[in-house]
Scaffold this active site. Sequence first.
Site, short mmCIF file in Angstrom:
data_model
loop_
_atom_site.label_atom_id
_atom_site.label_comp_id
_atom_site.label_asym_id
_atom_site.label_seq_id
_atom_site.Cartn_x
_atom_site.Cartn_y
_atom_site.Cartn_z
N ASN A 173 0.71 -1.38 0.06
CA ASN A 173 0.03 0.02 0.22
C ASN A 173 1.03 1.22 0.09
O ASN A 173 1.73 1.52 1.04
CB ASN A 173 -0.98 0.14 1.26
CG ASN A 173 -1.77 1.09 1.43
OD1 ASN A 173 -1.97 2.12 0.30
ND2 ASN A 173 -2.56 1.52 2.44
N LYS B 179 0.08 4.22 -0.05
CA LYS B 179 -0.63 5.21 0.32
C LYS B 179 -0.21 6.56 -0.57
O LYS B 179 -0.22 6.39 -1.66
CB LYS B 179 -0.08 5.68 1.71
CG LYS B 179 -0.15 4.40 2.45
CD LYS B 179 0.00 4.62 4.19
CE LYS B 179 -0.11 3.16 4.91
NZ LYS B 179 0.07 3.11 6.29
N HIS C 150 -9.60 1.53 5.40
CA HIS C 150 -8.23 1.53 5.95
C HIS C 150 -8.33 2.58 7.39
O HIS C 150 -9.08 3.45 7.25
CB HIS C 150 -7.05 2.17 4.81
CG HIS C 150 -5.61 2.19 5.55
ND1 HIS C 150 -5.37 2.99 6.46
CD2 HIS C 150 -4.65 1.25 5.14
CE1 HIS C 150 -3.93 2.59 6.63
NE2 HIS C 150 -3.67 1.27 6.02
N GLU D 151 -6.60 4.88 8.21
CA GLU D 151 -6.43 6.11 8.13
C GLU D 151 -7.58 6.80 7.65
O GLU D 151 -7.97 7.95 7.82
CB GLU D 151 -5.19 6.40 7.01
CG GLU D 151 -3.85 6.13 7.98
CD GLU D 151 -2.77 5.47 6.93
OE1 GLU D 151 -2.76 5.69 6.00
OE2 GLU D 151 -1.87 5.08 7.51
N GLU E 24 -4.86 -4.49 10.80
CA GLU E 24 -4.26 -3.71 11.03
C GLU E 24 -4.54 -2.84 12.37
O GLU E 24 -5.19 -2.10 12.49
CB GLU E 24 -4.15 -2.53 10.03
CG GLU E 24 -3.91 -3.38 8.79
CD GLU E 24 -3.32 -2.21 7.47
OE1 GLU E 24 -2.20 -2.54 7.05
OE2 GLU E 24 -4.16 -1.19 7.10
N GLY F 134 2.84 2.40 10.74
CA GLY F 134 3.89 3.42 10.54
C GLY F 134 4.68 3.78 11.80
O GLY F 134 5.20 4.77 11.77
N SER G 207 3.60 -2.16 10.39
CA SER G 207 4.99 -2.10 10.57
C SER G 207 5.78 -3.65 10.17
O SER G 207 6.50 -4.21 10.67
CB SER G 207 5.52 -1.98 11.89
OG SER G 207 5.15 -0.55 12.03
P1 13P Z 1 3.25 0.53 7.70
O1 13P Z 1 3.51 -1.10 6.98
O2 13P Z 1 3.73 1.72 7.46
O3 13P Z 1 3.27 0.04 9.14
O4 13P Z 1 1.60 0.56 7.21
C1 13P Z 1 0.74 -0.38 7.25
C2 13P Z 1 -0.46 0.00 6.52
O5 13P Z 1 -1.08 0.86 6.88
C3 13P Z 1 -0.83 -0.84 5.34
O6 13P Z 1 -2.12 -0.58 4.94
#
Ligand code: 13P
Length: 248
Positions: free
Chosen positions: A3, A5, A87, A89, A159, A165, A204
């Site tokens: 992803n 982003k 997601h 976010e 997640e 992140g 992560s």
């Molecule tokens: P990270 O791998 O950067 O922690 O992000 C995970 C994520 O949100 C994948 O959709």
Amino acid sequence: MGNWKMNGSLLTIKTLCEALNGIADTSAHVDMAVCVPSPYLFYARTNLKGVCLGAQNVSHHDDGAYTGEISTSMLKDFDCQYVLAGHSERRALYAETNVEVALKAKKITDAGMTAVVCIGESLDQRLSGELEKILFEQIRVLFSYLSLKALANIVIAYEPVWAIGTGLAATANQIQDVHAFIRQTITKFNENLAKNVRIVYGGSLKPSNAAEILALDDVDGGLIGGASLSGKDFGEIINQAKRKTCLR
Ligand code: 13P
């Protein structure tokens, strides 16, 4: 599944696509996909070989006066096979509710694509003992909007919000426990579906922890943010996924 982003430029995405083409191995029984920022879908579709294309979001409307939104039929034009729904976010920054996420997942599966539905708890929710309640509700609402046929076309991405992140992944025990809980919960709705649904982990995930996490019994893959922005790191994670498939 990577992803990306809201990262990259035409130049860096060109480099990443080349790196991914080098990693792709169609003989291996690993589905490799990447969720690309929408403006680069055309570039990625044209240049990625052996890597499935995913989108990061979609509207739950068909078409019309929804400025800034993208429809499932637009994503189909670019051969997207996967679309993320819910997601964390988007839930946190754009106030997407469980119902909206379910409506999006329905639109995605109705259009013949796979919905990668993200669920997970915040640190506060985990610490206050609400983990199972939160996940159950996210699953319950999803299952109340989708038919069994549609549900056969979803992937669940666990997640934990606190692991995204932060560099701090959940521990192997935490991940296995939650994935087993998710599968058990799905069993209550449909036993066969619970056996077959893919539950992937995100938060992560990186080369140094991929072997341990991807080997867990109830982990069927990964959703990778930061590490998917490096061809080398993403390649190492994919190699760990291939090892698990070979061992099965
Ligand atoms: P990270 O791998 O950067 O922690 O992000 C995970 C994520 O949100 C994948 O959709």
